[in-house]
Design a protein around this motif. Structure first.
Motif, PDB file in Angstrom:
ATOM      1  N   PHE A   1       1.396  33.564  36.587  1.00  0.00           N
ATOM      2  CA  PHE A   1       1.947  33.854  35.270  1.00  0.00           C
ATOM      3  C   PHE A   1       1.524  35.223  34.755  1.00  0.00           C
ATOM      4  CE2 PHE A   1       2.039  29.276  35.682  1.00  0.00           C
ATOM      5  CZ  PHE A   1       3.343  29.010  35.310  1.00  0.00           C
ATOM      6  N   LEU A   2       0.501  35.809  35.341  1.00  0.00           N
ATOM      7  CA  LEU A   2       0.147  37.173  34.979  1.00  0.00           C
ATOM      8  C   LEU A   2       1.251  38.123  35.427  1.00  0.00           C
ATOM      9  CD1 LEU A   2      -1.827  39.239  33.858  1.00  0.00           C
ATOM     10  CD2 LEU A   2      -2.986  39.250  36.084  1.00  0.00           C
ATOM     11  N   GLY A   3       1.653  38.012  36.683  1.00  0.00           N
ATOM     12  CA  GLY A   3       2.768  38.828  37.163  1.00  0.00           C
ATOM     13  C   GLY A   3       4.048  38.528  36.427  1.00  0.00           C
ATOM     14  N   TYR A   4       4.274  37.258  36.145  1.00  0.00           N
ATOM     15  CA  TYR A   4       5.472  36.818  35.436  1.00  0.00           C
ATOM     16  C   TYR A   4       5.531  37.439  34.043  1.00  0.00           C
ATOM     17  CZ  TYR A   4       9.065  33.421  33.979  1.00  0.00           C
ATOM     18  OH  TYR A   4      10.219  32.823  33.538  1.00  0.00           O
ATOM     19  N   ALA A   5       4.419  37.394  33.317  1.00  0.00           N
ATOM     20  CA  ALA A   5       4.396  37.907  31.951  1.00  0.00           C
ATOM     21  C   ALA A   5       4.581  39.418  31.903  1.00  0.00           C
ATOM     22  CB  ALA A   5       3.082  37.516  31.271  1.00  0.00           C
ATOM     23  N   LEU A   6       4.006  40.126  32.865  1.00  0.00           N
ATOM     24  CA  LEU A   6       4.083  41.587  32.866  1.00  0.00           C
ATOM     25  C   LEU A   6       5.498  42.095  33.082  1.00  0.00           C
ATOM     26  CD1 LEU A   6       0.864  42.515  34.904  1.00  0.00           C
ATOM     27  CD2 LEU A   6       1.247  42.827  32.457  1.00  0.00           C
ATOM     28  N   PHE A   7       6.309  41.358  33.805  1.00  0.00           N
ATOM     29  CA  PHE A   7       7.637  41.852  34.176  1.00  0.00           C
ATOM     30  C   PHE A   7       8.781  41.086  33.513  1.00  0.00           C
ATOM     31  CE2 PHE A   7       4.925  43.652  37.340  1.00  0.00           C
ATOM     32  CZ  PHE A   7       5.517  44.868  37.682  1.00  0.00           C
ATOM     33  N   GLU A   8       8.475  40.153  32.622  1.00  0.00           N
ATOM     34  CA  GLU A   8       9.510  39.339  31.985  1.00  0.00           C
ATOM     35  C   GLU A   8      10.478  40.166  31.147  1.00  0.00           C
ATOM     36  OE1 GLU A   8      10.563  36.163  32.457  1.00  0.00           O
ATOM     37  OE2 GLU A   8       9.437  35.000  30.984  1.00  0.00           O
ATOM     38  N   VAL A   9       9.953  40.942  30.211  1.00  0.00           N
ATOM     39  CA  VAL A   9      10.809  41.723  29.318  1.00  0.00           C
ATOM     40  C   VAL A   9      11.585  42.801  30.082  1.00  0.00           C
ATOM     41  CG1 VAL A   9      10.861  43.304  27.349  1.00  0.00           C
ATOM     42  CG2 VAL A   9       9.437  41.241  27.268  1.00  0.00           C
ATOM     43  N   PRO A  10      10.939  43.601  30.949  1.00  0.00           N
ATOM     44  CA  PRO A  10      11.716  44.599  31.704  1.00  0.00           C
ATOM     45  C   PRO A  10      12.843  43.969  32.521  1.00  0.00           C
ATOM     46  CG  PRO A  10       9.377  45.064  31.901  1.00  0.00           C
ATOM     47  CD  PRO A  10       9.489  43.735  31.216  1.00  0.00           C
ATOM     48  N   SER A  11      12.592  42.810  33.105  1.00  0.00           N
ATOM     49  CA  SER A  11      13.621  42.158  33.913  1.00  0.00           C
ATOM     50  C   SER A  11      14.813  41.749  33.061  1.00  0.00           C
ATOM     51  CB  SER A  11      13.031  40.923  34.614  1.00  0.00           C
ATOM     52  OG  SER A  11      14.007  40.263  35.391  1.00  0.00           O
TER      53      SER A  11
ATOM     54  N   ALA B   1      -2.897  36.987  45.922  1.00  0.00           N
ATOM     55  CA  ALA B   1      -1.949  38.098  45.994  1.00  0.00           C
ATOM     56  C   ALA B   1      -0.504  37.603  46.051  1.00  0.00           C
ATOM     57  CB  ALA B   1      -2.255  38.965  47.215  1.00  0.00           C
ATOM     58  N   LEU B   2      -0.249  36.585  46.868  1.00  0.00           N
ATOM     59  CA  LEU B   2       1.115  36.072  46.980  1.00  0.00           C
ATOM     60  C   LEU B   2       1.548  35.347  45.719  1.00  0.00           C
ATOM     61  CD1 LEU B   2       1.615  34.861  50.664  1.00  0.00           C
ATOM     62  CD2 LEU B   2       2.940  36.567  49.409  1.00  0.00           C
ATOM     63  N   ARG B   3       0.648  34.603  45.111  1.00  0.00           N
ATOM     64  CA  ARG B   3       1.007  33.920  43.857  1.00  0.00           C
ATOM     65  C   ARG B   3       1.355  34.947  42.774  1.00  0.00           C
ATOM     66  NH1 ARG B   3       2.834  29.158  43.060  1.00  0.00           N
ATOM     67  NH2 ARG B   3       1.895  29.125  40.982  1.00  0.00           N
ATOM     68  N   PHE B   4       0.589  36.029  42.697  1.00  0.00           N
ATOM     69  CA  PHE B   4       0.885  37.092  41.737  1.00  0.00           C
ATOM     70  C   PHE B   4       2.241  37.717  42.041  1.00  0.00           C
ATOM     71  CE2 PHE B   4       0.823  41.599  40.549  1.00  0.00           C
ATOM     72  CZ  PHE B   4       0.539  41.510  39.192  1.00  0.00           C
ATOM     73  N   LEU B   5       2.506  37.993  43.320  1.00  0.00           N
ATOM     74  CA  LEU B   5       3.765  38.621  43.710  1.00  0.00           C
ATOM     75  C   LEU B   5       4.957  37.721  43.402  1.00  0.00           C
ATOM     76  CD1 LEU B   5       5.214  40.977  45.094  1.00  0.00           C
ATOM     77  CD2 LEU B   5       4.854  39.816  47.286  1.00  0.00           C
ATOM     78  N   ILE B   6       4.826  36.426  43.647  1.00  0.00           N
ATOM     79  CA  ILE B   6       5.917  35.499  43.337  1.00  0.00           C
ATOM     80  C   ILE B   6       6.209  35.526  41.837  1.00  0.00           C
ATOM     81  CG2 ILE B   6       6.622  33.070  43.307  1.00  0.00           C
ATOM     82  CD1 ILE B   6       4.941  32.716  45.874  1.00  0.00           C
ATOM     83  N   GLY B   7       5.161  35.595  41.013  1.00  0.00           N
ATOM     84  CA  GLY B   7       5.353  35.695  39.573  1.00  0.00           C
ATOM     85  C   GLY B   7       6.095  36.954  39.175  1.00  0.00           C
ATOM     86  N   VAL B   8       5.739  38.086  39.786  1.00  0.00           N
ATOM     87  CA  VAL B   8       6.415  39.355  39.496  1.00  0.00           C
ATOM     88  C   VAL B   8       7.898  39.270  39.852  1.00  0.00           C
ATOM     89  CG1 VAL B   8       6.597  41.776  40.210  1.00  0.00           C
ATOM     90  CG2 VAL B   8       4.352  40.774  39.756  1.00  0.00           C
ATOM     91  N   LEU B   9       8.170  38.730  41.038  1.00  0.00           N
ATOM     92  CA  LEU B   9       9.546  38.699  41.530  1.00  0.00           C
ATOM     93  C   LEU B   9      10.403  37.683  40.785  1.00  0.00           C
ATOM     94  CD1 LEU B   9       8.796  38.961  45.351  1.00  0.00           C
ATOM     95  CD2 LEU B   9       9.551  40.778  43.810  1.00  0.00           C
ATOM     96  N   GLU B  10       9.792  36.602  40.330  1.00  0.00           N
ATOM     97  CA  GLU B  10      10.537  35.551  39.639  1.00  0.00           C
ATOM     98  C   GLU B  10      10.784  35.879  38.174  1.00  0.00           C
ATOM     99  OE1 GLU B  10       9.540  31.154  38.169  1.00  0.00           O
ATOM    100  OE2 GLU B  10       9.120  31.437  40.290  1.00  0.00           O
ATOM    101  N   ALA B  11      10.050  36.837  37.624  1.00  0.00           N
ATOM    102  CA  ALA B  11      10.129  37.156  36.197  1.00  0.00           C
ATOM    103  C   ALA B  11      11.569  37.420  35.773  1.00  0.00           C
ATOM    104  CB  ALA B  11       9.261  38.374  35.887  1.00  0.00           C
ATOM    105  N   GLY B  12      11.971  36.792  34.707  1.00  0.00           N
ATOM    106  CA  GLY B  12      13.291  37.032  34.147  1.00  0.00           C
ATOM    107  C   GLY B  12      14.337  36.003  34.512  1.00  0.00           C
ATOM    108  N   PHE B  13      14.037  35.061  35.407  1.00  0.00           N
ATOM    109  CA  PHE B  13      15.077  34.114  35.802  1.00  0.00           C
ATOM    110  C   PHE B  13      15.487  33.210  34.638  1.00  0.00           C
ATOM    111  CE2 PHE B  13      16.271  29.843  37.168  1.00  0.00           C
ATOM    112  CZ  PHE B  13      17.447  30.132  37.841  1.00  0.00           C
ATOM    113  N   ALA B  14      14.572  32.366  34.159  1.00  0.00           N
ATOM    114  CA  ALA B  14      14.928  31.409  33.104  1.00  0.00           C
ATOM    115  C   ALA B  14      15.352  32.107  31.808  1.00  0.00           C
ATOM    116  CB  ALA B  14      13.771  30.441  32.851  1.00  0.00           C
ATOM    117  N   PRO B  15      14.598  33.087  31.286  1.00  0.00           N
ATOM    118  CA  PRO B  15      15.072  33.759  30.067  1.00  0.00           C
ATOM    119  C   PRO B  15      16.366  34.516  30.296  1.00  0.00           C
ATOM    120  CG  PRO B  15      13.145  34.871  30.953  1.00  0.00           C
ATOM    121  CD  PRO B  15      13.253  33.576  31.679  1.00  0.00           C
ATOM    122  N   GLY B  16      16.574  34.992  31.523  1.00  0.00           N
ATOM    123  CA  GLY B  16      17.838  35.667  31.832  1.00  0.00           C
ATOM    124  C   GLY B  16      19.014  34.716  31.717  1.00  0.00           C
TER     125      GLY B  16
END
Length: 462
Positions: free
Chosen positions: A75-85, A123-138
């Motif tokens: 969720f750290l990666g997810y939160a960082l990239f949610e708005v930009p996505s 590392a992979l859990r963080f990366l998955i969060g980064v890549l997944e960011a924006g799906f549901a809010p999108g």
């Protein structure tokens, strides 16, 4: 929303509730099935570590602290990239966004089969969060391009039904895969789980690119009059709710209602993420096998789906949001509290968790029907992403908090009481912050659309 490609002739179709209902049924059948399947795999790839840990503990020697941190760092990666996505989605459209998001997160999730150390796991859990960011809010922003406010709670409920239905698939699938494929082709059961749930996500991203339309203007599967009708209803809805078309990123960030919805979302989601990651462990501690855990998890999931659809439909029909949310959140809190009384009785505990799931799922559905009623265009994209970012940050807190409390106390009782209190606070804040009706009924004249009692958090229009 870009409506430049559409023109409204003087004789545009008059309001016809039956025709409108048929039109939106057509839209829903086009959009929802694929988006719901995508959301199921979103859930699977986000939470399958909760089931995988039942075997990874023995194979890799990871403890509660490692899994708690790994679950949270996503969720750290997810939160960082949610708005930009989400801002990028508003520019390039949902088709290209889903292709990017789902393709990359699916491959990263499948790569979890190579994990052998805590560092690789993090590392992979963080990366998955980064890549997944924006799906549901999108997707939630996407709904604002298609549905007027009073139709949005039900379609949101149907979309979140997929998230609620995912445990029905996740539990039995994890149990079967980890039991019967364990050791096949030199891969452990948990490795098969990541592989079989990751690759389909990438394929679904490609499918979405070819099936979905970025908005009504691009929907060639609708006739020209149908596209015009959708645009007119959306424009009338924005006018009735006092939403300015120029409501952009900066205005959304300055809107106190956005931050309040984010806080309420955070409090509600604490329980969702805590149970997503720790419910399998809670049930296993009651003496159930991995396979039994998977099938017991179906009961809360089914209950949550049914409740969210019924509550969402009733909220749309009445136009009332405040008490629908508050009562649902309080029911969720009651279910979590009652679970503490049956920690050695799996059947009774699952029934209490089902009650909790019914309340939390319904509250979450109502919550996400609100942003589109107060925001528009880029403001909606930014506001929804910000609300989702704040809410999703609960994922940083809940797994670690529950893991730490479990390590300190040896059980889940204290955690369940804390999660119950968070839901009670969410109900109180929603009642105090928002008016009785967040959306006008389409059948009412525009002058009656806005409630007489304004929200104390709503700023006067400039």
């Amino acid at each position: 929303m870009n409506t430049a490609a559409l023109t409204k002739p003087a004789g545009a179709a008059a309001a016809d509730p039956a025709s409108d209902a048929e039109l939106f049924r057509k839209i829903t059948w086009r959009l929802l099935p694929l988006l719901c399947v995508c959301y199921v795999f979103n859930y699977l790839d986000r939470t399958n570590v909760g089931y995988a840990q039942l075997q990874m503990r023995e194979d890799l020697g990871f403890g509660d602290a490692v899994f708690g941190l790994g679950a949270s760092i996503f969720f750290l990666g997810y939160a960082l990239f949610e708005v930009p996505s989400n801002l990028m989605l508003a520019k390039i459209g949902v088709r290209a966004t889903l292709l990017r998001i789902m393709g990359l997160w699916g491959l990263a999730s499948a790569a979890m089969i190579f994990v052998s150390t805590p560092t690789q796991f993090y590392a992979l859990r963080f990366l998955i969060g980064v890549l997944e960011a924006g799906f549901a809010p999108g997707v939630l922003y996407y709904f604002t391009l298609w549905y007027p406010s009073r139709r949005r709670a039900q379609v949101t409920a149907l979309f979140f039904m997929a998230y609620g239905a995912a445990p029905i698939v996740a539990g039995p699938l994890a149990g079967l895969v980890m039991t019967f494929l364990n050791g096949a082709w030199s891969l452990q059961g948990w490795q098969w789980l990541f592989l079989l749930e990751g690759i389909p996500s990438a394929l679904l991203g490609i499918l979405a690119f070819f099936i979905l339309s970025d908005g009504p203007a691009q929907a060639r599967w609708l006739s020209a009059p149908e596209r015009q009708r959708v645009v007119r209803l959306l424009e009338e809805d924005q006018a009735a709710n006092g939403i300015r078309a120029a409501h952009g990123f900066g205005a959304a960030m300055r809107d106190r209602r956005v931050w309040m919805l984010g806080l309420i979302s955070f409090l509600a989601i604490l329980g969702i993420y805590a149970l997503s990651f720790w419910q399998p462990t809670l049930l296993k501690m009651m003496g159930l096998s991995v396979l039994q855990v998977g099938f017991y998890a179906v009961v809360p999931a089914v209950t949550g789906i049914a409740a969210s659809i019924v509550v969402g439909r009733h909220s749309d029909r009445t136009g009332e949001r405040r008490w629908h949310f508050a009562v649902a959140a309080l029911v969720g809190a009651l279910g979590l509290s009652l679970t503490t009384l049956f920690m050695h009785n799996p059947l009774a505990a699952v029934l209490c968790l089902a009650l909790s799931s019914a309340g939390i799922s319904s509250a979450f559905t109502i919550l996400w029907s609100v942003p589109g009623s107060i925001l528009a265009d880029r403001g909606a994209a930014a506001g929804i992403a910000m609300i989702s970012t704040i809410g999703s940050s609960a994922g940083l807190v809940a797994p670690v908090m529950v893991g730490a409390i479990k390590a300190a106390t040896g059980g889940f009782t204290v955690s369940l009481y804390i999660l119950s209190a968070a839901l009670v606070l969410a109900a109180l804040l929603f009642v105090l912050a928002f008016p009785m009706r967040m959306a006008a009924r389409e059948t009412r004249p525009a002058r009656q659309a806005l409630p007489r009692r304004a929200s104390r958090l709503k700023r006067p229009a400039p």
